[in-house]
Design an enzyme around this catalytic site. Structure first.
Site, PDB file in Angstrom:
ATOM      1  N   HIS A 185       0.861  -1.188   0.000  1.00 49.56           N
ATOM      2  CA  HIS A 185       0.000   0.000   0.000  1.00 49.56           C
ATOM      3  C   HIS A 185       0.890   1.229   0.000  1.00 49.56           C
ATOM      4  CE1 HIS A 185      -3.771   2.229   0.744  1.00 49.56           C
ATOM      5  NE2 HIS A 185      -2.969   3.072   1.385  1.00 49.56           N
ATOM      6  N   CYS A 186       0.798   2.022  -1.057  1.00 50.86           N
ATOM      7  CA  CYS A 186       1.676   3.181  -1.224  1.00 50.86           C
ATOM      8  C   CYS A 186       0.962   4.447  -0.765  1.00 50.86           C
ATOM      9  CB  CYS A 186       2.100   3.308  -2.693  1.00 50.86           C
ATOM     10  SG  CYS A 186       3.180   4.719  -3.001  1.00 50.86           S
ATOM     11  N   LYS A 187       1.520   5.114   0.227  1.00 52.61           N
ATOM     12  CA  LYS A 187       0.919   6.349   0.730  1.00 52.61           C
ATOM     13  C   LYS A 187       1.165   7.523  -0.213  1.00 52.61           C
ATOM     14  CE  LYS A 187       1.407   4.970   5.566  1.00 52.61           C
ATOM     15  NZ  LYS A 187       2.015   5.284   6.870  1.00 52.61           N
ATOM     16  N   ASN A 192      -1.487   7.166  -2.494  1.00 49.15           N
ATOM     17  CA  ASN A 192      -2.699   6.991  -1.691  1.00 49.15           C
ATOM     18  C   ASN A 192      -3.538   5.818  -2.195  1.00 49.15           C
ATOM     19  OD1 ASN A 192      -4.168   7.987   0.586  1.00 49.15           O
ATOM     20  ND2 ASN A 192      -5.716   8.810  -0.796  1.00 49.15           N
TER      21      ASN A 192
END
Length: 393
Positions: free
Chosen positions: A154-156, A159
């Protein structure tokens, strides 16, 4: 993000403690990178992109000689435009599993996972939360609260989850951002060298014909002193260099993963198994981990927080009630049994076993790992957790 996969393992979308703050999965599953709330990393990403674009095209490229100026405009604009389009695509794609896409209603709230009914969220390739059959490499992400096909992480920064649907768009985003940073550093170094050798080369733009003072430079068509341009150049250079180091490491890491035909999640799982095999004695007994402060949640050790002290005391009480030892299966799961060498009365043993079962249902051990500065993955295990232990006090 919490993740678990396989036929008998999955994510555990339960409350976790992040820096001593309660973090709950969203009741409404996230669709893509534009689903609210936006992570502040995403805001920082767009702010940096806009700032560097303005500095590149409005301040530093106009300082280049006539021949180099147009080459820089074409190359840099091409890279920046490609990065912008690919970044938007990676953010807008819904990375959910195909069956989730077909059957899921994103407007309906997700149910709360009941561990008393199911040991794992995904069992035998069926998700008990999404209520669909999923692929073998699908994992349930706690940040998005949905099953992601070919889950990577999950890449912040975008998002959004990165999976099989948008992985190559994500990879191209990282590669194009790295290329753009390299171009900007090359321009800045050229401007710096020419300023030290022959500043007149940087004043070939026709707009400088009206600027008689050689100590004045045009900044957005406004005349400013040399010191201001130097300060802006140094700030942009440091920001660019920092971004290049981070993006370069991330790009090399994903090139390595592709060469090994692995995902980020699989790399983290394998790394954890290797670390566990190096310290089997420590991993055997969760109480020993508590005593030595080995379990960690987020950035701080369990024993350093108030929740950790309460959790440790609770586990020690259960330990004194009945000797508890663990054995590790080949798949890495922990199974518990009552000690034979230190028997206790039947009544007390039954109470202790019931108490331990309650404790195990309430608690879920989660280990947070940071493979790259912007992206983060968590995986859950069946041993007691620092997340929920604090909640039960």
């Amino acid at each position: 993000m919490d993740t678990r996969s396989g036929s008998q393992c999955s994510v555990t979308p339960e409350a976790i403690l992040n820096n001593e703050e309660l973090v709950l999965p969203p009741r409404i599953s996230r669709v893509n990178g534009w689903s609210l709330p936006l992570h502040y990393f995403r805001v920082v990403t767009w702010a940096v992109f806009v700032g560097l674009s303005l500095a590149t095209f409005r301040i530093f490229i106009p300082l280049l000689p006539h021949s180099w100026k147009y080459i820089a405009y074409v190359v840099t604009r091409g890279i920046f435009s490609f990065h912008l389009v690919i970044h938007l695509i990676a953010s807008c794609i819904d990375p959910a599993d195909s069956n989730v896409r077909l059957m899921k209603n994103y407007s309906q709230p997700m149910p709360i996972f009941d561990r008393s009914k199911h040991a794992h969220v995904i069992q035998n390739q069926f998700c008990h939360l999404c209520k669909v059959t999923v692929n073998k490499k699908t994992k349930h992400c706690i940040s998005c609260n949905k099953c992601v096909s070919g889950f990577d992480h999950h890449c912040k920064w975008i998002n959004n989850c990165v999976g099989s649907w948008n992985y190559w768009f994500f990879f191209s985003t990282v590669a194009s951002a790295t290329a753009g940073m390299l171009c900007l550093i090359a321009i800045l170094l050229y401007v710096l060298v020419q300023y030290l050798v022959n500043p007149r080369v940087l004043r070939t733009d026709p707009k400088y014909e009206d600027v008689k003072n050689t100590n004045m430079w045009l900044l957005f068509l406004v005349q400013v002193q040399t010191l201001i341009v130097v300060i802006i150049g140094m700030l942009v250079f440091l920001l660019d260099l920092l971004g290049l180091v981070q993006l370069g490491q991330l790009l090399i890491f994903h090139i390595y993963l592709k060469a090994k035909k692995m995902t980020t999640f699989e790399y983290l799982i394998n790394t954890r198994k290797e670390e566990s095999s190096k310290h089997p004695a420590v991993r055997k007994d969760p109480y020993v981990q508590m005593d030595k402060g080995f379990l960690q949640q987020g950035d701080g050790a369990l024993g350093s927080s108030a929740q950790g002290v309460k959790a440790k005391s609770s586990l020690l009480i259960h330990k004194h009630l009945c000797h508890f030892c663990t054995s590790v299966n080949q798949d890495g799961d922990l199974t518990a049994r009552e000690g034979d060498e230190d028997p206790c009365p039947s009544a007390l043993g039954a109470k202790a076993r019931n108490s331990l079962l309650i404790c195990r249902r309430l608690c879920q051990f989660s280990t947070r790992v940071h493979p790259d500065g912007g992206s983060m993955a968590q995986e859950a295990d069946d041993a007691p957790s620092t997340s929920t232990l604090g909640l039960q006090q």
